[in-house]
Structure formats: C-alpha cells, structure tokens
Design an enzyme around this catalytic site. Sequence first.
Site, short mmCIF file in Angstrom:
data_model
loop_
_atom_site.label_atom_id
_atom_site.label_comp_id
_atom_site.label_asym_id
_atom_site.label_seq_id
_atom_site.Cartn_x
_atom_site.Cartn_y
_atom_site.Cartn_z
N ALA A 130 -28.46 31.90 55.58
CA ALA A 130 -28.99 32.58 54.39
C ALA A 130 -29.74 31.55 53.56
O ALA A 130 -29.27 30.43 53.40
CB ALA A 130 -27.84 33.17 53.57
N HIS A 158 -32.86 23.32 30.40
CA HIS A 158 -33.95 22.51 30.98
C HIS A 158 -34.30 21.29 30.14
O HIS A 158 -33.90 21.18 28.99
CB HIS A 158 -35.18 23.38 31.24
CG HIS A 158 -35.96 23.76 30.00
ND1 HIS A 158 -35.69 24.87 29.26
CD2 HIS A 158 -37.00 23.14 29.40
CE1 HIS A 158 -36.53 24.94 28.25
NE2 HIS A 158 -37.33 23.89 28.29
N HIS A 194 -45.12 17.39 28.57
CA HIS A 194 -45.11 18.80 28.16
C HIS A 194 -45.97 19.01 26.92
O HIS A 194 -46.53 20.08 26.71
CB HIS A 194 -43.67 19.24 27.91
CG HIS A 194 -43.51 20.64 27.41
ND1 HIS A 194 -44.21 21.71 27.92
CD2 HIS A 194 -42.71 21.15 26.44
CE1 HIS A 194 -43.83 22.81 27.29
NE2 HIS A 194 -42.95 22.50 26.38
C1 23J Z 1 -44.33 25.89 24.90
C2 23J Z 1 -44.75 26.14 23.60
C3 23J Z 1 -43.84 26.13 22.57
C4 23J Z 1 -42.52 25.84 22.85
C5 23J Z 1 -42.07 25.58 24.15
C6 23J Z 1 -42.99 25.62 25.16
C7 23J Z 1 -40.64 25.27 24.43
O1 23J Z 1 -39.78 25.51 23.65
C8 23J Z 1 -40.24 24.60 25.68
O2 23J Z 1 -39.54 25.18 26.53
O3 23J Z 1 -40.54 23.42 25.80
S1 23J Z 1 -41.35 25.84 21.55
MN MN Z 2 -39.16 23.14 27.41
#
Ligand code: 23J
Ligand code: MN
Length: 263
Positions: free
Chosen positions: A64, A77, A83
């Site tokens: 599976a 996360h 980011h």
């Molecule tokens: C993208 C834009 C705003 C926010 C976020 C992502 C997150 O909170 C994130 O998961 O990093 S506030």
């Molecule tokens: Mn995030």
Amino acid sequence: MTSQQILADMATALVSGKIEIVDLTAPLGPDTPILHLPPDFAKNTPKFKMHEISAYDQNGPWWAWGWMELGEHTGTHFDAPSHWISGKDVPENTTDTVPVKNFVAPCAVIDCAAEVAADPDFLLTKEHVQAWEAKHGDIQPGTWVLLRSDWYHRNTSTEAFLNADENGSHTPGPSVDCVQYLVEKNVMGFGSECVGTDAGNAAGFTPPFPAHSLLLGIGRYGLASLTNLDKLPPTGAMLVVAPLKIIGGTGSPVRALAIVPRD
Ligand code: 23J
Ligand code: MN
C-alpha cells in the site's frame, strides 16, 4: 561532564521517563486547516490530499502506498527565510540549506492562554516578554520563543481555528515591537499554535506580518500550528523540528517534538 556522558545520561532518562518526548504536531489530513488570505491575494494554498497508488490490490498486490498533494505551509510547519521577500537573499535560506544544528534548540514558552481566552486578538508585546524574562530568566540567542495560547484545541475545525468575520481573522500573535525585541535577542524563531506565526490582523501592521518579515529577514524561522504547548515547562525543554529537505523549499510540514525534563 563529557558530552558522551551527557548523551548516555539522556538515554537512561528517556528509558526511565525522567525525560519525556512530547508531540507538538497536529494530524495532517484533508481536514487540516489551511490559511485563507484576503481576496486580493486570490491564490491560496490547497488542502492536503492523499491519492492512493495501491492498497494491497490489483495496483500493488503486496503493498500500500500513496502520493500527496501538499502545500509547503500546511499544518504544523516550518517557515524558512526564503518564504518572505525580506529573507529572499539571506544565506542558507531554504529548507535544503538551513544548517541542521538549528533543528535542535531550546525553547521558551510564554503562557498567554488566559489572555487569549479573554481576547482572541491578543498581541504579545515586548513588555510581556520582558515580564516573562524577569520571572524565568533572559531569553538566550538561538532559543525558540513559543506563544502558548491553547488555540490548538480549535485545530479540528477550520472555522474555529481561523476565527474569521467580515473584519478578518481574530487570532493572537506578536506585536511589531515584540518581534523587534526577539530580533535583538537573535532568537531561533517564533512559534505559534495558530495557522501562521503572525496575528490574524497582522496584514495591517507596520511592517505587515512582522514575525514573517523581521525574523525571516534576519535568516531566522517560524513554526505554525503547533500543539500541546500547555504540556511544556516555561524553560528547560528542547525542540527537535526539521523540515523536509525540499530543494529550494520555502517551508515544510514537520514532525515537531519537544524533549522535556520531568523530574
Ligand atoms: C503567506 C502570506 C501570509 C502568511 C503566510 C503565508 C503564513 O502564515 C505562512 O504559513 O507562512 S501569514
Ligand atoms: Mn508558513
């Protein structure tokens, strides 16, 4: 004491239960709450989805397995510096390049559960952190600062978790001056039990989303959708939190664990 002895003692304490492992991770599935951004940022992260490849059947008689549709910023996360635009050019800013020593670090747990119960828009300020330090000692460089809100109890309902109305999302987070203070302290990052590290109304702050913009901007990190922070002492616990080694990843779901002394 030699480092060999420290680890040997730790092994003994783990077996005896004097040191306990606490799971700070929310279950990851199709009902895991996902961040909803305002309509002017129409493209949101998708919900988690598992696709079956086989289930001991004609597609794989003895095995599976599945494959996942999974946003980087889903459930419990890690936010990597890349980011945020402020962290886009800092060194070692993606999930595959963050130094692994940063995945094991002490944590300071600031209990704001009562304040958040009274006001879901509660903001943790620099003064709150300093009051915590007066009681528990100064926050050291390289420490995770975790906001205990008990918000994780809402994690089974997207509606309760995001707590949104026509004025936006009502969830706690750090104020701008708080994050500036944490930057001065060179903490490892900021962690929250809410869907993101920043408060629900942080889009309107200056700068917007300070936990993202200021901490990721200095090459530090975020942790979101943590659970069980009420099971941690204010100081003395160690976090083990590592993102998947996604090449160029801006973040990743994690299994977040705390190593907690119990005697
Ligand atoms: C993208 C834009 C705003 C926010 C976020 C992502 C997150 O909170 C994130 O998961 O990093 S506030
Ligand atoms: Mn995030």
